[in-house]
Design a protein around this motif. Sequence first.
Motif, PDB file in Angstrom:
ATOM      1  N   UNK A   1      32.631  16.253  17.539  1.00 54.30           N
ATOM      2  CA  UNK A   1      32.130  16.196  19.192  1.00 54.30           C
ATOM      3  C   UNK A   1      31.489  16.849  19.956  1.00 54.30           C
TER       4      UNK A   1
ATOM      5  N   UNK B   1      41.172  22.819   3.262  1.00 56.54           N
ATOM      6  CA  UNK B   1      40.129  21.269   3.078  1.00 56.54           C
ATOM      7  C   UNK B   1      40.351  20.599   4.742  1.00 56.54           C
ATOM      8  N   UNK B   2      41.513  20.666   5.205  1.00 53.11           N
ATOM      9  CA  UNK B   2      42.350  20.211   6.352  1.00 53.11           C
ATOM     10  C   UNK B   2      41.427  20.906   7.598  1.00 53.11           C
ATOM     11  N   UNK B   3      41.323  22.565   7.111  1.00 57.59           N
ATOM     12  CA  UNK B   3      40.118  23.209   8.312  1.00 57.59           C
ATOM     13  C   UNK B   3      38.870  22.717   7.995  1.00 57.59           C
TER      14      UNK B   3
ATOM     15  N   UNK C   1      38.948  13.682  12.551  1.00 54.18           N
ATOM     16  CA  UNK C   1      40.142  14.360  13.042  1.00 54.18           C
ATOM     17  C   UNK C   1      40.830  13.730  12.055  1.00 54.18           C
TER      18      UNK C   1
ATOM     19  N   UNK D   1      35.315  18.542  14.867  1.00 51.30           N
ATOM     20  CA  UNK D   1      34.669  19.185  15.784  1.00 51.30           C
ATOM     21  C   UNK D   1      32.912  20.011  16.415  1.00 51.30           C
TER      22      UNK D   1
ATOM     23  N   UNK E   1      45.232  18.353  15.588  1.00 49.22           N
ATOM     24  CA  UNK E   1      44.658  17.273  15.496  1.00 49.22           C
ATOM     25  C   UNK E   1      44.973  16.142  16.767  1.00 49.22           C
TER      26      UNK E   1
ATOM     27  N   UNK F   1      38.529  19.272   9.878  1.00 51.79           N
ATOM     28  CA  UNK F   1      38.377  19.451  11.220  1.00 51.79           C
ATOM     29  C   UNK F   1      37.480  20.221  12.081  1.00 51.79           C
ATOM     30  N   UNK F   2      37.185  21.294  11.129  1.00 48.46           N
ATOM     31  CA  UNK F   2      35.501  22.765  12.050  1.00 48.46           C
ATOM     32  C   UNK F   2      34.169  21.302  11.729  1.00 48.46           C
TER      33      UNK F   2
END
Lengths: 315, 318
Positions: free
Chosen positions: A76, A64-66, A88, A73, A107, A69-70
């Motif tokens: 961004x 889930x964190x990944x 993030x 990105x 992160x 995070x994606x």
Amino acid sequence: MNNREQRAEDRIQNTEVRSQKFPLKKCGSYYRLLSYCLLFPAYCLLFLTGCGSTPATLSDMHVKAIDIHQSGEKAFKRGDYKTSLKLYSDALRINRSIENIDGIAINLMNLATVHRKLGERDNALQCIDEILNSSSLSFTQHRLSEASYLKAILYLDNGQMDTSLEWSDKALSFCQQTKCGTEGRIYNLKAKISLLKQELDNALQCGAKGLDFNKNFEDNQEIANSIRLMAEAKTAKKEYLDARKLYEEAMQIDKASGLTNKIAFDLVGIGQVFLHEGKKEEALRYFKRALSISESSGNAKGIADVKNIIEKVRK
Amino acid sequence: MELMKEKDSRFVNLEKKIGLFVVIAIAGIIVAIFLLGVQQDIFTSKTTIYFIAPSGKNINEGQSVKLSGFKIGKVKKLSLDDIASVKVELSINTKYMKWIKSDSKARRTKEALIGEEIIEITPGSINAKKVEGQGVIDYERVKELSEMAEEIQAEIKPVLTDIKQIISYINDPKGNIKQTLGNIQKLSEDILVTQKHVDTLIQNTDQNLKSTITNVNTLLDSAKTTITNTDNIMKKIDKDIPGIMEKANKTLENVEKTTGEIKKITEQAAPQIPPIIEKGGNIAEGTKDIVDSVKKVWPIRSLIKQPEEKTLKVDSYE
């Protein structure tokens, strides 16, 4: 020995002879029994055990964190910094909850990068310091180097060249123990600081070192940066022919990478070289090309900068 | 046979060999069953908590229990208590119990518009006490689709009534608006008479003012035309308004009827929607499971790149 006993003895002898001559034939039925009754289920068991073994997988929380995070990105990259900041932060929170040290560092650094884009320098420094001053978590040398590099950039943004140089050296020292892949970028930053301080030979040296590292890591964007910085140093040293060649080399790489802003920088650089040589018309031609590129990419700052240069040249 | 055994070296200790082989096979089966059990969370420590719901509708045994989007357990058992309320027993993975506080609430919800019906537990406040095993948390009732439709209808109905009253008021022959329109018509008629008097007066004025009078006459003619046009428009409006009002009335009645029909359709469709959604959810979950399983199979897993977190590249030249 009567006849019956004699016949029995003969049978035994015959059997022994047969077993010596054809041992497998004699015991074939037993082997078949073993094969079918025991070996087959054993093979099945081995097969099932092999299929059942799954590779090491990430935990649900980590996955889930990944994912988050994606998404950060992506936000961004499309310039949605506020959303990126939120995503993030969420990814950082999850990484903290599972104490994924590398995830925490990554992160935090990305949060610092987004804060920098938003002009929130203090927040960016706070994120970086959390990595550099951590006593409870031991981050890798690679991450510490990246964090130091980012801190150096933040100081340079603020015009604190000496402090920026100190942090660049710290970033390099972290890399000496392990291969980081950031050495090229760090040397480029040092070259930039040297240029700003008018230490031209030092700038050329750092640029060349950066170029070697970047070539080793096949980082085309930073290779072009190294060459461009060297071109700027050559221009300042009035070695115009070399400078122009270097700018053209950098531009070729930037064109291959499709980096519009960098192509504009290269064209402006070539224009500046012509201007120093007193070739105003040639210089204007390159500045106009840079302006066209900035206008096409919608880079407002680039447009304003190039227009300003053109106006000055015309006056 | 005894002789064969004694003579042939391959049959020496045959029983022991077979026995050893069977023991290894059984041990392998036990290890495989244990690994499957670990994968299915059978050995994970669980804690049981409860909540009391007014109805057991759409709550099933085995239903997922989630907290902040994570599956933390499942519905273990449903039973009726003394006052015909439903006692729902939840089996929660003990490691997640730290987030379930005394002010946490359970509610029945869907994961998405088309999603599985799940029990969601809200994380409690930081200062609240943790819920221990066999503890009870509150249940928060979620509104059904038909209830929401009824609420919307109840809110729209007074607005429609108000609009109807306003139209009736405009349409009333004794009302202010109608009377104002009549007065305007009368005023325009009076203006016509006045204009005739002005015409006569102008004819008697001095010859020197002839050109001026001609101009004024022209002006008055155009005024007359305008007034006549206004009069016509007024008459037309007066004639058309009742028809328009009638149409508006009919439209509003149709809207009211349509709303009623929508409510009926919603009520009829509502019981069918949850099973469809549930089926869709099951299919989606099944597909995900299959895809996830396939991803883990060699050699496919070696072809799929593991997702990872990475730092944003900060350019040294910018």
